[in-house]
Design a protein around this motif. Sequence first.
Motif, PDB file in Angstrom:
ATOM      1  N   ALA A 115       8.678 -15.233   7.741  1.00  0.00           N
ATOM      2  CA  ALA A 115       8.198 -14.066   7.000  1.00  0.00           C
ATOM      3  C   ALA A 115       6.806 -14.316   6.433  1.00  0.00           C
ATOM      4  CB  ALA A 115       9.179 -13.727   5.881  1.00  0.00           C
ATOM      5  N   ARG A 116       6.593 -15.517   5.921  1.00  0.00           N
ATOM      6  CA  ARG A 116       5.264 -15.869   5.407  1.00  0.00           C
ATOM      7  C   ARG A 116       4.210 -15.723   6.504  1.00  0.00           C
ATOM      8  NH1 ARG A 116       3.359 -21.979   3.544  1.00  0.00           N
ATOM      9  NH2 ARG A 116       1.186 -21.435   3.109  1.00  0.00           N
ATOM     10  N   GLN A 117       4.546 -16.153   7.709  1.00  0.00           N
ATOM     11  CA  GLN A 117       3.610 -16.038   8.829  1.00  0.00           C
ATOM     12  C   GLN A 117       3.275 -14.581   9.126  1.00  0.00           C
ATOM     13  OE1 GLN A 117       5.125 -17.602  12.519  1.00  0.00           O
ATOM     14  NE2 GLN A 117       3.194 -17.350  13.603  1.00  0.00           N
ATOM     15  N   GLN A 118       4.289 -13.692   9.065  1.00  0.00           N
ATOM     16  CA  GLN A 118       4.035 -12.268   9.323  1.00  0.00           C
ATOM     17  C   GLN A 118       3.135 -11.662   8.245  1.00  0.00           C
ATOM     18  OE1 GLN A 118       5.090 -11.659  12.326  1.00  0.00           O
ATOM     19  NE2 GLN A 118       6.158 -13.640  12.166  1.00  0.00           N
ATOM     20  N   VAL A 119       3.397 -12.036   6.991  1.00  0.00           N
ATOM     21  CA  VAL A 119       2.584 -11.523   5.887  1.00  0.00           C
ATOM     22  C   VAL A 119       1.129 -11.904   6.077  1.00  0.00           C
ATOM     23  CG1 VAL A 119       2.143 -11.719   3.408  1.00  0.00           C
ATOM     24  CG2 VAL A 119       4.485 -11.457   4.234  1.00  0.00           C
ATOM     25  N   GLU A 120       0.891 -13.149   6.457  1.00  0.00           N
ATOM     26  CA  GLU A 120      -0.480 -13.629   6.604  1.00  0.00           C
ATOM     27  C   GLU A 120      -1.126 -13.101   7.875  1.00  0.00           C
ATOM     28  OE1 GLU A 120       0.181 -17.820   6.331  1.00  0.00           O
ATOM     29  OE2 GLU A 120       0.257 -17.813   4.125  1.00  0.00           O
ATOM     30  N   GLN A 121      -0.392 -13.136   8.986  1.00  0.00           N
ATOM     31  CA  GLN A 121      -0.958 -12.714  10.270  1.00  0.00           C
ATOM     32  C   GLN A 121      -1.336 -11.235  10.277  1.00  0.00           C
ATOM     33  OE1 GLN A 121       1.536 -13.635  13.650  1.00  0.00           O
ATOM     34  NE2 GLN A 121       0.536 -12.136  14.958  1.00  0.00           N
ATOM     35  N   HIS A 122      -0.483 -10.404   9.687  1.00  0.00           N
ATOM     36  CA  HIS A 122      -0.709  -8.957   9.707  1.00  0.00           C
ATOM     37  C   HIS A 122      -1.335  -8.436   8.418  1.00  0.00           C
ATOM     38  CE1 HIS A 122       1.580  -8.527  13.452  1.00  0.00           C
ATOM     39  NE2 HIS A 122       2.482  -9.341  12.933  1.00  0.00           N
ATOM     40  N   GLN A 123      -1.675  -9.349   7.503  1.00  0.00           N
ATOM     41  CA  GLN A 123      -2.300  -8.982   6.220  1.00  0.00           C
ATOM     42  C   GLN A 123      -1.496  -7.877   5.530  1.00  0.00           C
ATOM     43  OE1 GLN A 123      -6.373  -8.111   7.544  1.00  0.00           O
ATOM     44  NE2 GLN A 123      -6.962 -10.206   7.031  1.00  0.00           N
ATOM     45  N   LEU A 124      -0.199  -8.114   5.436  1.00  0.00           N
ATOM     46  CA  LEU A 124       0.712  -7.078   4.960  1.00  0.00           C
ATOM     47  C   LEU A 124       0.579  -6.801   3.475  1.00  0.00           C
ATOM     48  CD1 LEU A 124       3.869  -8.135   6.998  1.00  0.00           C
ATOM     49  CD2 LEU A 124       2.274  -6.264   7.490  1.00  0.00           C
ATOM     50  N   ALA A 125       0.269  -7.828   2.690  1.00  0.00           N
ATOM     51  CA  ALA A 125       0.193  -7.635   1.238  1.00  0.00           C
ATOM     52  C   ALA A 125      -0.946  -6.699   0.848  1.00  0.00           C
ATOM     53  CB  ALA A 125       0.029  -8.983   0.538  1.00  0.00           C
ATOM     54  N   GLY A 126      -1.937  -6.559   1.705  1.00  0.00           N
ATOM     55  CA  GLY A 126      -3.023  -5.625   1.441  1.00  0.00           C
ATOM     56  C   GLY A 126      -2.716  -4.209   1.885  1.00  0.00           C
ATOM     57  N   ARG A 127      -1.587  -4.038   2.529  1.00  0.00           N
ATOM     58  CA  ARG A 127      -1.207  -2.716   3.058  1.00  0.00           C
ATOM     59  C   ARG A 127      -0.203  -2.015   2.155  1.00  0.00           C
ATOM     60  NH1 ARG A 127      -1.979  -0.262   7.644  1.00  0.00           N
ATOM     61  NH2 ARG A 127      -2.984  -2.091   8.543  1.00  0.00           N
ATOM     62  N   CYS A 128       0.792  -2.764   1.666  1.00  0.00           N
ATOM     63  CA  CYS A 128       1.832  -2.194   0.816  1.00  0.00           C
ATOM     64  C   CYS A 128       2.533  -3.333   0.087  1.00  0.00           C
ATOM     65  CB  CYS A 128       2.843  -1.393   1.641  1.00  0.00           C
ATOM     66  SG  CYS A 128       3.877  -2.401   2.735  1.00  0.00           S
ATOM     67  N   PRO A 129       3.323  -3.033  -0.945  1.00  0.00           N
ATOM     68  CA  PRO A 129       4.107  -4.088  -1.585  1.00  0.00           C
ATOM     69  C   PRO A 129       5.054  -4.743  -0.579  1.00  0.00           C
ATOM     70  CG  PRO A 129       4.069  -2.119  -2.963  1.00  0.00           C
ATOM     71  CD  PRO A 129       3.466  -1.733  -1.642  1.00  0.00           C
ATOM     72  N   VAL A 130       5.155  -6.072  -0.678  1.00  0.00           N
ATOM     73  CA  VAL A 130       6.028  -6.846   0.210  1.00  0.00           C
ATOM     74  C   VAL A 130       7.118  -7.496  -0.639  1.00  0.00           C
ATOM     75  CG1 VAL A 130       6.174  -8.750   1.847  1.00  0.00           C
ATOM     76  CG2 VAL A 130       4.145  -7.275   1.828  1.00  0.00           C
ATOM     77  N   LEU A 131       8.365  -7.333  -0.218  1.00  0.00           N
ATOM     78  CA  LEU A 131       9.525  -7.813  -0.964  1.00  0.00           C
ATOM     79  C   LEU A 131      10.229  -8.918  -0.183  1.00  0.00           C
ATOM     80  CD1 LEU A 131      10.998  -4.270  -1.722  1.00  0.00           C
ATOM     81  CD2 LEU A 131       9.377  -5.543  -3.124  1.00  0.00           C
ATOM     82  N   PHE A 132      10.503 -10.029  -0.853  1.00  0.00           N
ATOM     83  CA  PHE A 132      11.315 -11.100  -0.265  1.00  0.00           C
ATOM     84  C   PHE A 132      12.647 -11.126  -0.996  1.00  0.00           C
ATOM     85  CE2 PHE A 132       8.296 -14.370   1.874  1.00  0.00           C
ATOM     86  CZ  PHE A 132       7.708 -13.367   2.622  1.00  0.00           C
ATOM     87  N   SER A 133      13.728 -11.029  -0.241  1.00  0.00           N
ATOM     88  CA  SER A 133      15.066 -10.938  -0.825  1.00  0.00           C
ATOM     89  C   SER A 133      15.972 -12.001  -0.220  1.00  0.00           C
ATOM     90  CB  SER A 133      15.641  -9.543  -0.577  1.00  0.00           C
ATOM     91  OG  SER A 133      16.936  -9.415  -1.117  1.00  0.00           O
ATOM     92  N   PRO A 134      16.674 -12.798  -1.037  1.00  0.00           N
ATOM     93  CA  PRO A 134      17.613 -13.771  -0.482  1.00  0.00           C
ATOM     94  C   PRO A 134      18.913 -13.091  -0.070  1.00  0.00           C
ATOM     95  CG  PRO A 134      17.674 -13.879  -2.878  1.00  0.00           C
ATOM     96  CD  PRO A 134      16.618 -12.861  -2.523  1.00  0.00           C
ATOM     97  N   VAL A 135      19.482 -13.530   1.046  1.00  0.00           N
ATOM     98  CA  VAL A 135      20.790 -13.016   1.432  1.00  0.00           C
ATOM     99  C   VAL A 135      21.781 -13.292   0.308  1.00  0.00           C
ATOM    100  CG1 VAL A 135      22.740 -13.434   2.980  1.00  0.00           C
ATOM    101  CG2 VAL A 135      20.477 -13.126   3.923  1.00  0.00           C
ATOM    102  N   TRP A 136      22.591 -12.287  -0.003  1.00  0.00           N
ATOM    103  CA  TRP A 136      23.578 -12.400  -1.079  1.00  0.00           C
ATOM    104  C   TRP A 136      24.506 -13.582  -0.830  1.00  0.00           C
ATOM    105  CZ3 TRP A 136      24.459 -11.071  -5.829  1.00  0.00           C
ATOM    106  CH2 TRP A 136      25.755 -11.031  -6.347  1.00  0.00           C
TER     107      TRP A 136
END
Length: 216
Positions: A159-180
């Motif tokens: 997920a970290r790789q996707q955030v950085e590669q696609h510059q997602l944090a500059g597009r919209c809020p990004v949420l990381f959630s642990p599996v219950w």
Amino acid sequence: MARPDSVRLTEIFFSLQGESSRVGLPTVFIRLTGCPLRCGYCDSEYAFYGGETWHFDRILDEVAKHPTRTVCVTGGEPLAQRNCLPLLTALCDAGYSVSLETSGAMPIGEVDPRVSRIVDLKTPGSGEVDKNCWDNLPLLTAQDELKFVLTSEADYQWARQQVEQHQLAGRCPVLFSPVWQGVSPTDLAGWIVRDGLPVRMQVQLHKILWGEKPGV
């Protein structure tokens, strides 16, 4: 054939929003029936089949019984039903603040622009990473949110790789959630702080309050 003003519905209930930036808000949830995915950690398998056909006017009447203007359309996978799109528009036209929880496997381009689209990009640990509709990413705006449900540290790194590669944090809020009851929330918090990742960690408030069950 379903009428153009009806959907297959599993449940409507009033509760607190347990995820996204709307967490804690009193919300009416409209859970549509059916999903083409089978994520290993799914908590709404009961919505895969069955349900009942509801016309939009009945849905709007039911929503209006509750003391809130905040509505969430979820599933299953709500966009698997074509009539989800006009339902979202009808809710917006009625003056509600509407969010859509979608798996990220279905195109979001035709969703009413007034809707906040909460898109769940599937990780390898979900078992459904190959179903991601990557064309959705450029469509995300500041009013949308992108969610990653993480089953392991390997999922976190992906997920970290996707955030950085696609510059997602500059597009919209990004949420990381642990599996219950899977990834430790403390561990996930530590990884995010360690890496200074520009994401928001979230836990599922509704499960902390009431456990894992329908109707909350």
